[in-house]
Scaffold this active site. Structure first.
Site, PDB file in Angstrom:
ATOM      1  NE  ARG A 166      -0.593   1.772   3.666  1.00  0.00           N
ATOM      2  CZ  ARG A 166       0.543   2.441   3.887  1.00  0.00           C
ATOM      3  NH1 ARG A 166       1.683   1.829   4.160  1.00  0.00           N
ATOM      4  NH2 ARG A 166       0.547   3.761   3.826  1.00  0.00           N
ATOM      5  N   GLY A 167       0.222   2.421  -0.120  1.00  0.00           N
ATOM      6  CA  GLY A 167       0.961   3.681  -0.207  1.00  0.00           C
ATOM      7  C   GLY A 167       1.193   3.983  -1.681  1.00  0.00           C
ATOM      8  CB  ALA A 168       0.642   7.072  -3.659  1.00  0.00           C
TER       9      ALA A 168
ATOM     10  NE  ARG B 114      -6.409   0.625  -1.778  1.00  0.00           N
ATOM     11  CZ  ARG B 114      -5.769   1.269  -0.791  1.00  0.00           C
ATOM     12  NH1 ARG B 114      -4.460   1.133  -0.648  1.00  0.00           N
ATOM     13  NH2 ARG B 114      -6.431   2.050   0.042  1.00  0.00           N
TER      14      ARG B 114
ATOM     15  CD  GLN C 244      -3.721   2.615   6.776  1.00  0.00           C
ATOM     16  OE1 GLN C 244      -4.400   2.944   7.746  1.00  0.00           O
ATOM     17  NE2 GLN C 244      -4.271   2.395   5.594  1.00  0.00           N
TER      18      GLN C 244
ATOM     19  CG  ASP D 179      -3.121   8.015  -1.487  1.00  0.00           C
ATOM     20  OD1 ASP D 179      -3.193   8.526  -0.359  1.00  0.00           O
ATOM     21  OD2 ASP D 179      -2.688   6.865  -1.696  1.00  0.00           O
TER      22      ASP D 179
ATOM     23  CE  LYS E 220      -5.553   5.709   4.205  1.00  0.00           C
ATOM     24  NZ  LYS E 220      -6.503   4.779   3.537  1.00  0.00           N
TER      25      LYS E 220
HETATM   26  O1  MRU Z   1      -4.855   3.207   2.045  1.00  0.00           O
HETATM   27  P1  MRU Z   1      -3.365   3.425   2.020  1.00  0.00           P
HETATM   28  O2  MRU Z   1      -2.697   2.957   3.263  1.00  0.00           O
HETATM   29  O3  MRU Z   1      -2.737   2.903   0.752  1.00  0.00           O
HETATM   30  O4  MRU Z   1      -3.211   5.008   1.979  1.00  0.00           O
HETATM   31  C1  MRU Z   1      -1.920   5.564   1.940  1.00  0.00           C
HETATM   32  C2  MRU Z   1      -1.913   7.027   2.125  1.00  0.00           C
HETATM   33  O5  MRU Z   1      -2.942   7.673   2.181  1.00  0.00           O
HETATM   34  C3  MRU Z   1      -0.590   7.710   2.163  1.00  0.00           C
HETATM   35  O6  MRU Z   1      -0.652   8.846   2.968  1.00  0.00           O
HETATM   36  C4  MRU Z   1      -0.214   8.130   0.733  1.00  0.00           C
HETATM   37  O7  MRU Z   1      -0.201   7.025  -0.148  1.00  0.00           O
HETATM   38  C5  MRU Z   1       1.091   8.793   0.667  1.00  0.00           C
HETATM   39  S1  MRU Z   1       2.360   7.653   1.062  1.00  0.00           S
HETATM   40  C6  MRU Z   1       3.783   7.975   0.446  1.00  0.00           C
END
Ligand code: MRU
Length: 340
Positions: free
Chosen positions: A51-53, A89, A192, A233, A244
């Site tokens: 996960r995470g962009a 996603r 998270q 994201d 998030k």
């Molecule tokens: O649902 P997630 O855990 O994938 O969401 C992640 C986030 O919202 C992070 O803040 C975002 O991807 C930036 S991370 C480098």
């Protein structure tokens, strides 16, 4: 291995397959998982094992590399596999763009697709390092020598490949001995912040306090925070930030308290094709995430649920956006006062 000589890699390509750290097992266990098929990867993306962009961008590209090996002729099955990866996603722009970037190389063969996926990985690693330096410079310039930072969600190595966005900046401030403290918000429903960010901060030897999400704006009002730093994201063309769920509330709190609200995201998360936040598909996730946690029921049977995984922070609440190549100061919204 994903934890090589102290360097944490959320995702990598090892011996012909994708290797991820299974983030659903943290903080209890550091478990590596091998993903050898597109359906495996899609399940890992949907369950937030990866996960995470930026990490999703790498996952998208590597997923397409798996598909290219299985369907090198670019037939219908290839098209279907690429699509499955790209839409696993909807909100982080990196997933679909990483997949598209790798898919565009199929005419040069599966090895070219893989090479592109590895390039996406390497670029994200370099971006993290660049953002950490630029972000730390900016935060020091805005706040002075030892700012107390509040951050939300997880934006460290686990969310990128290694390094991080907002958490990369916080780590860099710590390395420079220029960090006054960290508050990590827990980030319901999937935690998270408390599961992953706290684990990474521990691992990096950085002191922190955890706070429930609703405490952020009050902690700012009470003078316990100097700057809010978060990731994104998707950064829209007009400077709106999609991140998030809970980010918007922290931005409102920062504005009310007169604090800088800094977003750190690589250029790969900047989406010029999406004009503003209202055009972004916000993922709504399963009710079960809100109704319970870790097997404990926290609501009456039959409770209705709203579970948006992301929110939109309008550009006027954002002080600056730090990328790997520049600092974007979103323009103030035009104050147009039509004469009546
Ligand atoms: O649902 P997630 O855990 O994938 O969401 C992640 C986030 O919202 C992070 O803040 C975002 O991807 C930036 S991370 C480098």
């Amino acid at each position: 291995m994903s934890d090589r000589e102290g360097e944490l890699r959320a995702i990598d390509w090892v011996d012909g397959a994708i290797e991820i750290i299974d983030q659903t097992a943290l903080p209890d266990e550091l478990v590596t998982r091998r993903l050898t098929t597109v359906p495996d990867l899609v399940e890992a993306i949907r369950s937030l094992a990866v996960r995470g962009a930026p990490a999703l961008g790498v996952a998208g590209a590597m997923g397409v590399a798996l598909a290219a090996r299985a369907h090198p002729t670019g037939d219908d099955a290839w098209e279907a596999a690429v699509r499955l990866v790209a839409v696993a996603r909807p909100t982080a722009v990196n997933l679909a763009s990483g997949a598209a970037r790798a898919a565009a190389r199929l005419h040069d063969g599966p090895e070219a697709v893989l090479a592109e996926a590895l390039a996406v990985r390497d670029e994200e690693i370099a971006s993290s390092a660049a953002m950490a330096a630029r972000g730390a410079d900016l935060v020091t310039a805005l706040c002075g020598p030892a700012p107390r930072v509040l951050t939300h969600c997880n934006t460290g190595s686990l969310a990128t490949v290694t390094g991080g966005t907002a958490l990369g900046v916080i780590t860099e401030l710590h390395t420079r001995d220029a960090l006054g403290g960290v508050i990590a918000s827990e980030t319901r429903p999937l935690l998270q912040g408390s599961r992953l960010t706290a684990w990474e901060l521990n691992r990096n030897g950085i002191d922190y306090r955890l706070a429930v999400d609703g405490a952020g704006p009050f902690l700012m009002a009470r003078g316990e925070v100097d700057v809010v730093i978060v990731g994104a994201d998707r950064v829209c063309a007009n400077g709106d930030i999609v991140n998030k769920i809970g980010t918007y509330a922290h931005a409102l709190g920062a504005a009310r308290a007169g604090l800088p609200f800094v977003v750190v995201a690589p250029e790969s998360t900047v989406d010029e094709a999406t004009l503003s936040g209202d055009q972004v598909a916000i993922e709504d996730r399963d009710a079960a995430e809100v109704l319970g946690f870790g097997g404990t029921v926290v609501a009456p049977a039959g409770a209705g649920v709203a579970n948006p995984a992301f929110d939109v922070t309008p550009r006027d609440l954002v002080t600056a956006i730090v990328t790997d190549t520049r600092v974007l100061h979103p323009p103030e919204p035009a104050h147009h006062h039509p004469s009546r």
